[in-house]
Design a protein around this motif. Sequence first.
Motif, PDB file in Angstrom:
ATOM      1  N   ILE A  45       4.609  -2.093  17.210  1.00 24.59           N
ATOM      2  CA  ILE A  45       3.161  -1.625  17.212  1.00 24.59           C
ATOM      3  C   ILE A  45       2.396  -2.809  17.700  1.00 24.59           C
ATOM      4  O   ILE A  45       1.357  -2.762  17.647  1.00 24.59           O
ATOM      5  N   ASP A  46       3.178  -3.846  18.326  1.00 27.16           N
ATOM      6  CA  ASP A  46       2.289  -4.728  19.494  1.00 27.16           C
ATOM      7  C   ASP A  46       1.002  -5.194  18.812  1.00 27.16           C
ATOM      8  O   ASP A  46      -0.145  -5.176  19.283  1.00 27.16           O
ATOM      9  N   ILE A  47       1.401  -6.140  17.768  1.00 29.58           N
ATOM     10  CA  ILE A  47       0.094  -6.707  17.032  1.00 29.58           C
ATOM     11  C   ILE A  47      -0.090  -8.254  17.713  1.00 29.58           C
ATOM     12  O   ILE A  47       0.862  -8.888  18.305  1.00 29.58           O
ATOM     13  N   VAL A  48      -1.300  -8.583  17.601  1.00 29.85           N
ATOM     14  CA  VAL A  48      -1.822 -10.144  18.196  1.00 29.85           C
ATOM     15  C   VAL A  48      -2.175 -10.460  16.714  1.00 29.85           C
ATOM     16  O   VAL A  48      -3.090 -10.031  16.318  1.00 29.85           O
ATOM     17  N   LEU A  49      -1.703 -11.695  16.343  1.00 31.45           N
ATOM     18  CA  LEU A  49      -2.016 -12.160  15.212  1.00 31.45           C
ATOM     19  C   LEU A  49      -3.618 -12.571  15.110  1.00 31.45           C
ATOM     20  O   LEU A  49      -4.219 -13.006  14.024  1.00 31.45           O
ATOM     21  N   GLY A  50      -3.699 -13.391  16.131  1.00 35.99           N
ATOM     22  CA  GLY A  50      -5.288 -13.798  16.279  1.00 35.99           C
ATOM     23  C   GLY A  50      -6.324 -12.842  16.038  1.00 35.99           C
ATOM     24  O   GLY A  50      -7.278 -12.908  15.304  1.00 35.99           O
ATOM     25  N   GLU A  51      -5.884 -11.558  16.218  1.00 36.52           N
ATOM     26  CA  GLU A  51      -6.731 -10.256  16.051  1.00 36.52           C
ATOM     27  C   GLU A  51      -6.688  -9.894  14.399  1.00 36.52           C
ATOM     28  O   GLU A  51      -7.511  -9.273  13.798  1.00 36.52           O
ATOM     29  N   VAL A  52      -5.469  -9.896  14.016  1.00 37.83           N
ATOM     30  CA  VAL A  52      -5.266  -9.643  12.610  1.00 37.83           C
ATOM     31  C   VAL A  52      -5.898 -10.490  11.515  1.00 37.83           C
ATOM     32  O   VAL A  52      -6.486 -10.104  10.615  1.00 37.83           O
ATOM     33  N   ASP A  53      -5.825 -11.755  11.928  1.00 36.69           N
ATOM     34  CA  ASP A  53      -6.502 -12.659  11.023  1.00 36.69           C
ATOM     35  C   ASP A  53      -8.075 -12.947  11.410  1.00 36.69           C
ATOM     36  O   ASP A  53      -8.750 -13.480  10.602  1.00 36.69           O
ATOM     37  N   ARG A  54      -8.313 -12.793  12.612  1.00 43.97           N
ATOM     38  CA  ARG A  54      -9.875 -13.225  12.993  1.00 43.97           C
ATOM     39  C   ARG A  54     -10.046 -14.431  12.638  1.00 43.97           C
ATOM     40  O   ARG A  54     -11.005 -14.800  11.735  1.00 43.97           O
ATOM     41  N   PRO A 114       4.253  -7.807   4.054  1.00 38.32           N
ATOM     42  CA  PRO A 114       3.465  -8.667   5.128  1.00 38.32           C
ATOM     43  C   PRO A 114       2.279  -9.842   4.446  1.00 38.32           C
ATOM     44  O   PRO A 114       1.474  -9.357   3.642  1.00 38.32           O
ATOM     45  N   ASN A 115       2.479 -10.986   4.894  1.00 41.70           N
ATOM     46  CA  ASN A 115       1.533 -12.091   4.519  1.00 41.70           C
ATOM     47  C   ASN A 115       0.806 -12.470   5.594  1.00 41.70           C
ATOM     48  O   ASN A 115       1.321 -13.123   6.509  1.00 41.70           O
ATOM     49  N   ILE A 116      -0.448 -12.450   5.655  1.00 44.94           N
ATOM     50  CA  ILE A 116      -1.230 -12.849   6.994  1.00 44.94           C
ATOM     51  C   ILE A 116      -2.222 -14.118   6.206  1.00 44.94           C
ATOM     52  O   ILE A 116      -2.331 -14.243   5.186  1.00 44.94           O
ATOM     53  N   GLY A 117      -3.118 -14.504   7.335  1.00 48.20           N
ATOM     54  CA  GLY A 117      -3.877 -15.467   6.978  1.00 48.20           C
ATOM     55  C   GLY A 117      -3.627 -17.097   7.582  1.00 48.20           C
ATOM     56  O   GLY A 117      -4.564 -17.472   7.383  1.00 48.20           O
ATOM     57  N   TYR A 118      -2.408 -16.947   8.216  1.00 47.72           N
ATOM     58  CA  TYR A 118      -2.174 -18.264   8.748  1.00 47.72           C
ATOM     59  C   TYR A 118      -3.376 -18.765   9.801  1.00 47.72           C
ATOM     60  O   TYR A 118      -3.192 -19.896  10.300  1.00 47.72           O
ATOM     61  N   LEU A 160      -4.414  -5.352  -5.468  1.00 50.08           N
ATOM     62  CA  LEU A 160      -5.686  -6.179  -5.204  1.00 50.08           C
ATOM     63  C   LEU A 160      -5.311  -7.584  -5.153  1.00 50.08           C
ATOM     64  O   LEU A 160      -5.607  -8.327  -6.179  1.00 50.08           O
ATOM     65  N   ARG A 161      -4.685  -8.332  -4.094  1.00 48.71           N
ATOM     66  CA  ARG A 161      -4.398  -9.704  -4.111  1.00 48.71           C
ATOM     67  C   ARG A 161      -5.536 -10.241  -2.918  1.00 48.71           C
ATOM     68  O   ARG A 161      -5.914  -9.454  -2.137  1.00 48.71           O
ATOM     69  N   ARG A 162      -5.709 -11.637  -2.982  1.00 54.28           N
ATOM     70  CA  ARG A 162      -6.367 -12.050  -1.633  1.00 54.28           C
ATOM     71  C   ARG A 162      -5.450 -11.806  -0.526  1.00 54.28           C
ATOM     72  O   ARG A 162      -4.334 -11.879  -0.317  1.00 54.28           O
ATOM     73  N   ILE A 163      -6.290 -11.519   0.733  1.00 53.79           N
ATOM     74  CA  ILE A 163      -5.276 -11.346   1.801  1.00 53.79           C
ATOM     75  C   ILE A 163      -5.379 -12.309   3.018  1.00 53.79           C
ATOM     76  O   ILE A 163      -4.460 -12.724   3.490  1.00 53.79           O
ATOM     77  N   TYR A 164      -6.293 -13.098   2.891  1.00 51.69           N
ATOM     78  CA  TYR A 164      -6.494 -14.461   3.960  1.00 51.69           C
ATOM     79  C   TYR A 164      -6.402 -15.788   3.146  1.00 51.69           C
ATOM     80  O   TYR A 164      -5.542 -16.597   3.508  1.00 51.69           O
ATOM     81  N   MET A 165      -7.377 -15.824   1.975  1.00 50.94           N
ATOM     82  CA  MET A 165      -7.309 -17.120   1.505  1.00 50.94           C
ATOM     83  C   MET A 165      -6.069 -17.134   0.367  1.00 50.94           C
ATOM     84  O   MET A 165      -5.455 -16.281   0.145  1.00 50.94           O
ATOM     85  N   PRO A 166      -5.816 -18.581   0.002  1.00 48.97           N
ATOM     86  CA  PRO A 166      -4.819 -18.647  -0.867  1.00 48.97           C
ATOM     87  C   PRO A 166      -5.066 -18.066  -2.237  1.00 48.97           C
ATOM     88  O   PRO A 166      -6.351 -17.911  -2.669  1.00 48.97           O
ATOM     89  N   GLU A 167      -4.141 -17.558  -3.076  1.00 45.49           N
ATOM     90  CA  GLU A 167      -4.254 -16.969  -4.224  1.00 45.49           C
ATOM     91  C   GLU A 167      -5.237 -17.677  -5.271  1.00 45.49           C
ATOM     92  O   GLU A 167      -5.937 -17.088  -6.071  1.00 45.49           O
ATOM     93  N   ASP A 168      -5.212 -18.931  -5.288  1.00 48.53           N
ATOM     94  CA  ASP A 168      -5.906 -19.874  -6.050  1.00 48.53           C
ATOM     95  C   ASP A 168      -7.191 -20.246  -5.528  1.00 48.53           C
ATOM     96  O   ASP A 168      -7.990 -21.142  -6.227  1.00 48.53           O
TER      97      ASP A 168
END
Lengths: 383, 176
Positions: free
Chosen positions: A374-383, A49-53, B139-147
């Motif tokens: 698992i009913d996720i809300v992305l607003g809460e995942v990323d905060r 999973p990739n988050i942070g958007y 151990l990678r960045r989770i929210y911010m871009p990798e760079d």
Amino acid sequence: MEVMMNKTTDSNSERREMVINMGPQHPSTHGVLRLELVLDGEVVKEVRPNIGYLHRCFEKYAEELGDYASVTPYTDRMDYVSAMNQELGYVIAIERLLELEIPERVEYIRVIISELQRIASHLLGIGAFGLDLGAFTPFLYLFTEREKILDIFEKTSGARLLYNYMTVGGLMKDVPKDFKKDTAEFVKTFRPKIKELNDLLSYNKIFINRTADIGVLPEKVALNYAASGPVLRGSGMKWDLRKDDPYSIYDRFDFDIPVGSGEVGTLGDCWDRYMVRVREMEQSLRIIEQALDGMPDEGDVTEAVPKRIRLKEGEIYCRTETPRGELGYYIISDKKGGPFRVKARAPSFVHLSMLPAISKGSLIADMVAIVGSIDIVLGEVDR
Amino acid sequence: MTPDLSMSLELSEHLQKTVDHLSENFSDKLIHVYQSSGDTFIIVDADSILEISKYLKEELHYIFLSDVFGIDRYTSDERFEVVYNLLSLKHQQRVFVKIRCEEENPEVDSVVPIWKAANWFEREVYDMFGVYFRNHPDLRRIYMPEDFEYFPLRKEFPLLGIPGSIELPSTTPDTD
């Protein structure tokens, strides 16, 4: 869709592993979530999973605002489908730090509203889950019901989604005159709808085939990954903060905690998690009924609201049970006007982190069911 | 040097046992025990977090790692704090274990081998504060871009804009 091919050698033939992106714009990822799927044919080998958007860094804002009261609207925007529950956790935390006495009437209104919000949130979760699996009709029926709750909220707070209704020490304003009548009416009309939902979706053979034995989460794994809420209860563990660590006035009400039983498949599968949510709605109705009976008719809801919030130095961790699980606010106050540090422990974040563990080896079509369950809300995942 | 760390604290039975057992087995690793708003906080030596965690899980039933998060204390020594929020479902007790590390190369052992939940929590602390977790599997960045070069929740990082990046438009209206 971006596709990458990795050649891997197999003992017998040359097989190809495919890495495919599901999301960020995908209807069944419930927001902007990107899943990197490593596929062997239709079988999912690995999920990343990739988050942070949607990352806004709520915590940074809370620290820089310089005011405790102005943080509440930001909490609304974390889990935007159950905003009332998010506010409740935050205001309770500040009230505990202030050692504030809350009027009875406020407590009752808060409980009624957060249970209504729980139903609304579960209706959305269940409806969208069905929709992901191709059941379109229940979604429309459930949204009609959710609409009624949103109407009550609109009359009460003026907003339909992000309310900013609960304040430290009380409520923004009193509930409208016919709040009690409206809520009682909703409880009366909603109860038969749960049975209708069970006939239409829960015990539907196609639906059971799509969800039973899929995405099995054993209790041990759930605990190791710190799951909470319906996800943990779906695995058979009886743990609900409303009962086990009561906050507000939840200890006054009589209600049960539904847990998964593996009725149609394995314990802890997608169906179990789904069914826990359905049964929780019934229990919420029970709480609302009792709270409506006990709610005092008179009382000023803004009586205990402090003019200025002045806190002594200290730290607190306040946990509440939201529709998705344990929501915790960790707050450090220094002598300045605003919090020194606010950390929100979001249940969706935790649940998403265990997705790789429960979806390994499943089919790509079942991935959609697992993410939905698992009913996720992305607003809460990323905060 | 084994002062009675739990003196003048009102602890419940299991928490008392937790503190007693820890001070018995890790007497020189326990730095401070205090309470705030009903919660109990134990500050321990950063280098021994792995063995203390293991002991807490196996001997004292803290099987549930509810949260891991960082704090920037913004002080000249021991600037960063990492807090482990542990819960014992059996005894319905919570305890907060804290470690402190220096501003230069903040480093601590990862507790992923003990609680799987720590994986993403630690990634978030790394991303936001720059605390490095030894032996973390991913151990990678989770929210911010990798760079991305900065750590946003450090106190010196501004609320708006990235240091050295293009200038932001003025937030006050033109006066002329």
